[in-house]
Design a protein around this motif. Structure first.
Motif, PDB file in Angstrom:
ATOM      1  N   ARG A 164     -25.625 -15.355  21.086  1.00  0.00           N
ATOM      2  CA  ARG A 164     -25.705 -15.963  19.762  1.00  0.00           C
ATOM      3  C   ARG A 164     -26.864 -16.969  19.678  1.00  0.00           C
ATOM      4  NH1 ARG A 164     -22.881 -14.864  16.022  1.00  0.00           N
ATOM      5  NH2 ARG A 164     -20.760 -14.824  15.400  1.00  0.00           N
ATOM      6  N   ARG A 212     -16.658 -17.168   1.162  1.00  0.00           N
ATOM      7  CA  ARG A 212     -15.990 -16.782   2.406  1.00  0.00           C
ATOM      8  C   ARG A 212     -14.709 -16.047   2.107  1.00  0.00           C
ATOM      9  NH1 ARG A 212     -18.589 -15.357   6.427  1.00  0.00           N
ATOM     10  NH2 ARG A 212     -18.837 -16.747   8.145  1.00  0.00           N
ATOM     11  N   GLU A 221     -25.041  -8.152  12.537  1.00  0.00           N
ATOM     12  CA  GLU A 221     -23.839  -7.960  13.352  1.00  0.00           C
ATOM     13  C   GLU A 221     -22.584  -8.277  12.541  1.00  0.00           C
ATOM     14  OE1 GLU A 221     -21.705  -9.887  17.286  1.00  0.00           O
ATOM     15  OE2 GLU A 221     -23.885 -10.049  17.070  1.00  0.00           O
ATOM     16  N   GLU A 222     -22.640  -9.335  11.753  1.00  0.00           N
ATOM     17  CA  GLU A 222     -21.502  -9.716  10.918  1.00  0.00           C
ATOM     18  C   GLU A 222     -21.202  -8.634   9.872  1.00  0.00           C
ATOM     19  OE1 GLU A 222     -20.711 -13.060   7.567  1.00  0.00           O
ATOM     20  OE2 GLU A 222     -21.507 -13.795   9.487  1.00  0.00           O
ATOM     21  N   LEU A 227     -27.867 -11.878  13.636  1.00  0.00           N
ATOM     22  CA  LEU A 227     -26.493 -12.368  13.494  1.00  0.00           C
ATOM     23  C   LEU A 227     -25.866 -11.878  12.198  1.00  0.00           C
ATOM     24  CD1 LEU A 227     -26.931 -16.036  14.772  1.00  0.00           C
ATOM     25  CD2 LEU A 227     -25.865 -14.115  15.967  1.00  0.00           C
ATOM     26  N   GLU A 228     -26.640 -11.891  11.106  1.00  0.00           N
ATOM     27  CA  GLU A 228     -26.120 -11.410   9.824  1.00  0.00           C
ATOM     28  C   GLU A 228     -25.846  -9.913   9.879  1.00  0.00           C
ATOM     29  OE1 GLU A 228     -29.003 -12.674   6.960  1.00  0.00           O
ATOM     30  OE2 GLU A 228     -28.378 -14.762   7.087  1.00  0.00           O
ATOM     31  N   GLU A 246     -19.527  -5.628  11.593  1.00  0.00           N
ATOM     32  CA  GLU A 246     -18.120  -5.926  11.874  1.00  0.00           C
ATOM     33  C   GLU A 246     -17.293  -5.879  10.599  1.00  0.00           C
ATOM     34  OE1 GLU A 246     -18.175  -9.707  13.840  1.00  0.00           O
ATOM     35  OE2 GLU A 246     -19.020  -8.869  15.690  1.00  0.00           O
ATOM     36  N   ASP A 247     -17.847  -6.360   9.491  1.00  0.00           N
ATOM     37  CA  ASP A 247     -17.163  -6.342   8.205  1.00  0.00           C
ATOM     38  C   ASP A 247     -16.886  -4.905   7.765  1.00  0.00           C
ATOM     39  OD1 ASP A 247     -16.050  -7.497   5.861  1.00  0.00           O
ATOM     40  OD2 ASP A 247     -17.939  -7.153   4.790  1.00  0.00           O
TER      41      ASP A 247
END
Length: 132
Positions: free
Chosen positions: A20, A131, A31-32, A28-29, A35-36
């Protein structure tokens, strides 16, 4: 150096923290977003093939009005961290809530146009702002 690729090695807390810290914000975005898509039960855009019926999710990067054959067409680029997909609503100049940065789930049949994945007039669901 071992023969096991890094993605197959066991990952501990310290390794995740180092990854990270050394990753760019874009990585990072991405990867997020991947995962979403996985938690929403959607297929990754990068795994979609021509003529396949899919349900995908991601973030809208761009939204533009671009006429096609004299008919208004609202085009948006959906990105899920693995690849991008063009979403096109024919006959529409605007749709409330369809704006850059908005997350959505879209369903329909993928087609290929000029080497890009395209989803015409999809069934879609806007994801909540902020969020989740």
């Amino acid at each position: 150096m071992s023969a096991v690729p890094r993605s197959e090695k066991p990952v501990g807390r310290f390794r995740r923290m180092l990854d990270r810290l050394s990753s760019s914000q874009e990585d990072l975005e991405s990867e997020e977003l991947r995962e979403d898509a996985e938690t929403a039960g959607c297929i990754k855009i990068g795994d979609c093939h021509d003529r396949q019926i899919v349900t995908v999710t991601g973030t809208l990067r761009t939204v533009t009005l671009r006429p096609r054959a004299g008919v208004p067409a609202l085009e948006a680029e959906l990105f899920d961290g693995s690849a991008a997909l063009d979403v096109v609503w024919l006959g529409r100049r605007s749709i409330v809530g369809i704006e850059p940065g908005r997350k959505l789930i879209a369903s329909g049949r993928i087609s290929m146009s000029r080497g890009r994945r395209v989803l015409f007039n999809p069934k879609y669901e806007l994801r909540p702002l902020g969020r989740e």
